[in-house]
Design a protein around this motif. Structure first.
Motif, mmCIF file in Angstrom:
data_model
loop_
_atom_site.group_PDB
_atom_site.id
_atom_site.type_symbol
_atom_site.label_atom_id
_atom_site.label_comp_id
_atom_site.label_asym_id
_atom_site.label_seq_id
_atom_site.Cartn_x
_atom_site.Cartn_y
_atom_site.Cartn_z
ATOM 1 N N ILE A 126 0.839 -1.211 0.000
ATOM 2 C CA ILE A 126 0.000 0.000 0.000
ATOM 3 C C ILE A 126 0.875 1.263 0.000
ATOM 4 C CG2 ILE A 126 -2.098 -0.988 1.031
ATOM 5 C CD1 ILE A 126 -1.134 0.036 3.776
ATOM 6 N N THR A 131 2.031 -2.865 3.939
ATOM 7 C CA THR A 131 1.121 -3.693 3.146
ATOM 8 C C THR A 131 -0.206 -3.816 3.882
ATOM 9 O OG1 THR A 131 1.885 -5.716 4.195
ATOM 10 C CG2 THR A 131 2.950 -5.148 2.135
ATOM 11 N N SER A 133 -2.555 -6.402 5.238
ATOM 12 C CA SER A 133 -2.274 -7.786 5.622
ATOM 13 C C SER A 133 -3.117 -8.765 4.806
ATOM 14 C CB SER A 133 -2.579 -8.001 7.105
ATOM 15 O OG SER A 133 -1.780 -7.171 7.891
ATOM 16 N N GLU A 188 -1.743 5.193 13.085
ATOM 17 C CA GLU A 188 -0.743 4.882 12.052
ATOM 18 C C GLU A 188 0.270 6.027 12.060
ATOM 19 O OE1 GLU A 188 0.054 2.496 9.497
ATOM 20 O OE2 GLU A 188 1.609 4.027 9.291
ATOM 21 N N HIS A 237 -5.775 -4.322 18.725
ATOM 22 C CA HIS A 237 -5.090 -5.108 17.695
ATOM 23 C C HIS A 237 -3.867 -4.338 17.245
ATOM 24 C CE1 HIS A 237 -4.249 -5.867 13.369
ATOM 25 N NE2 HIS A 237 -4.305 -7.126 13.774
ATOM 26 N N ALA A 240 1.540 -4.674 13.315
ATOM 27 C CA ALA A 240 2.978 -4.702 13.021
ATOM 28 C C ALA A 240 3.664 -5.370 14.218
ATOM 29 C CB ALA A 240 3.496 -3.280 12.817
HETATM 30 N N1 SAH Z 1 -3.583 -3.894 9.551
HETATM 31 C C1 SAH Z 1 -2.918 -3.069 8.567
HETATM 32 C C2 SAH Z 1 -1.452 -3.399 8.560
HETATM 33 C C3 SAH Z 1 -0.620 -2.392 7.867
HETATM 34 S S1 SAH Z 1 1.095 -2.792 7.822
HETATM 35 C C4 SAH Z 1 -3.566 -3.348 7.225
HETATM 36 O O1 SAH Z 1 -3.911 -4.483 6.977
HETATM 37 O O2 SAH Z 1 -3.689 -2.444 6.399
HETATM 38 C C5 SAH Z 1 1.614 -2.245 9.412
HETATM 39 C C6 SAH Z 1 1.507 -0.782 9.581
HETATM 40 O O3 SAH Z 1 2.091 -0.427 10.830
HETATM 41 C C7 SAH Z 1 2.235 0.018 8.529
HETATM 42 O O4 SAH Z 1 1.293 0.831 7.884
HETATM 43 C C8 SAH Z 1 3.230 0.851 9.315
HETATM 44 O O5 SAH Z 1 3.398 2.148 8.790
HETATM 45 C C9 SAH Z 1 2.588 0.877 10.698
HETATM 46 N N2 SAH Z 1 3.497 1.159 11.806
HETATM 47 C C10 SAH Z 1 4.741 0.673 12.009
HETATM 48 N N3 SAH Z 1 5.250 1.174 13.151
HETATM 49 C C11 SAH Z 1 4.301 1.982 13.694
HETATM 50 C C12 SAH Z 1 4.222 2.766 14.868
HETATM 51 N N4 SAH Z 1 5.223 2.845 15.741
HETATM 52 N N5 SAH Z 1 3.088 3.439 15.109
HETATM 53 C C13 SAH Z 1 2.046 3.393 14.244
HETATM 54 N N6 SAH Z 1 2.060 2.672 13.111
HETATM 55 C C14 SAH Z 1 3.175 1.962 12.827
#
Ligand code: SAH
Length: 302
Positions: A126, A131, A133, A188, A237, A240
């Protein structure tokens, strides 16, 4: 360095391979939808091929490892969201009527950036290295949280990325018109992803009214800190992998609440973990199975 060289090599090879060769190489079943042949844009082909070929690498997030039943062989491309959800139900990944209802209500196609991958059981890019998931991981996490996703509940989705899972959870907790109308906050840390997720939610007919009612909120913030303003949460939930369970999230969990998150270092074994807080505030932790997610980064690494 080895990893990047491997990825660069894979990207180079993929850009010259017809996708059929990629599928044959991974011994995938013949594709069931037009997606397979409809990828004309070389960038899309590359993205899909890279996801398939590098699927054992942790940079490809959000799929269960090993365990036979979740291998690449099982990945199918479905015609639409309904077919995808039915497929997950058939495979026993979706077990409850509630999770089925939530995933039916929100069209994954409105949240995935690569339309050809929207209804495939695989994570897909994305942007910004993130990504959306894999649908089966969304389903597992929703099942693990299902008893807590009740009308009026408050939920935190850390690393909300595309916004899809937050939107699904918002459909399940909404109780419009009541004193506790339900709340899902997605946190995010990349502002452009939050922007894109908001646009996706506006496009999705189920999610838009939830956004408008303030039941679904997508915020920019550091997930390690949670979102204290609206705590405590009945369910949390994390999308990451955290090196250790973030204590701020445990604090923000309501008594009787559940936190589901992948725990482990980037590139090493990560375990989907459940943290339950009882009514005396005592916390119990249980590992479910191995997974691969992108890391939950610390702000100073971002
Ligand atoms: N459940 C989401 C997963 C996205 S991937 C989905 O299916 O769309 C994991 C996301 O965690 C990424 O967008 C990344 O930017 C975010 N991320 C990583 N570290 C983070 C942090 N410290 N705080 C907030 N978001 C974070």
């Amino acid at each position: 360095v080895a990893t990047y060289l491997r990825l660069a090599y894979v990207a180079y090879v993929c850009s010259r391979l017809p996708l059929s060769a990629v599928y044959v190489h991974r011994q995938l079943p013949p594709c069931r939808s037009k997606c397979y042949t409809s990828l004309r844009d070389p960038f899309d082909r590359l993205a899909l091929a890279s996801v398939i070929l590098t699927s054992t690498h942790p940079c490809v997030l959000g799929h269960a490892r090993g365990a036979g039943q979740h291998t690449m062989r099982e990945r199918t491309v479905c015609a639409d969201n309904t077919a995808l959800v039915e497929e997950l139900r058939r495979r026993g990944v979706i077990q409850s009527e509630k999770v089925e209802r939530g995933m039916m209500a929100v069209d994954r196609g409105n949240f995935a950036s690569i339309p050809q991958m929207a209804y495939m059981d695989a994570p897909s890019p994305i942007g910004h290295g993130a990504t959306i998931s894999a649908p089966h991981m969304h389903a597992y996490c929703l099942e693990a949280l299902s008893p807590w996703l009740t009308p009026g509940a408050k939920v935190l989705d850390v690393g909300s990325g595309s916004g899809y899972l937050a939107a699904v959870m918002a459909t399940l907790v909404q109780d419009r018109g009541s004193k506790a109308p339900g709340l899902v906050i997605g946190v995010e840390y990349i502002p452009t992803l939050v922007e894109a997720a908001l646009q996706s939610a506006e496009r999705d007919p189920t999610s838009r009214p939830l956004l408008d009612a303030g039941i679904l909120q997508l915020r920019v913030g550091d997930g390690w800190q949670g979102w204290p303003e609206s705590a405590p949460y009945d369910a949390i939930h994390v999308g990451a992998a955290a090196a250790t369970v973030p204590q701020a999230l445990v604090r923000q969990l309501a008594p009787g609440g559940r936190l589901v998150l992948p725990v482990g270092l980037d590139g090493q074994e990560q375990v989907l973990t459940v943290v339950d807080k009882d009514y005396t505030g005592h916390v119990k932790t249980k590992g479910l199975f191995s997974v691969q997610y992108v890391p939950l980064v610390h702000r100073n690494e971002a």
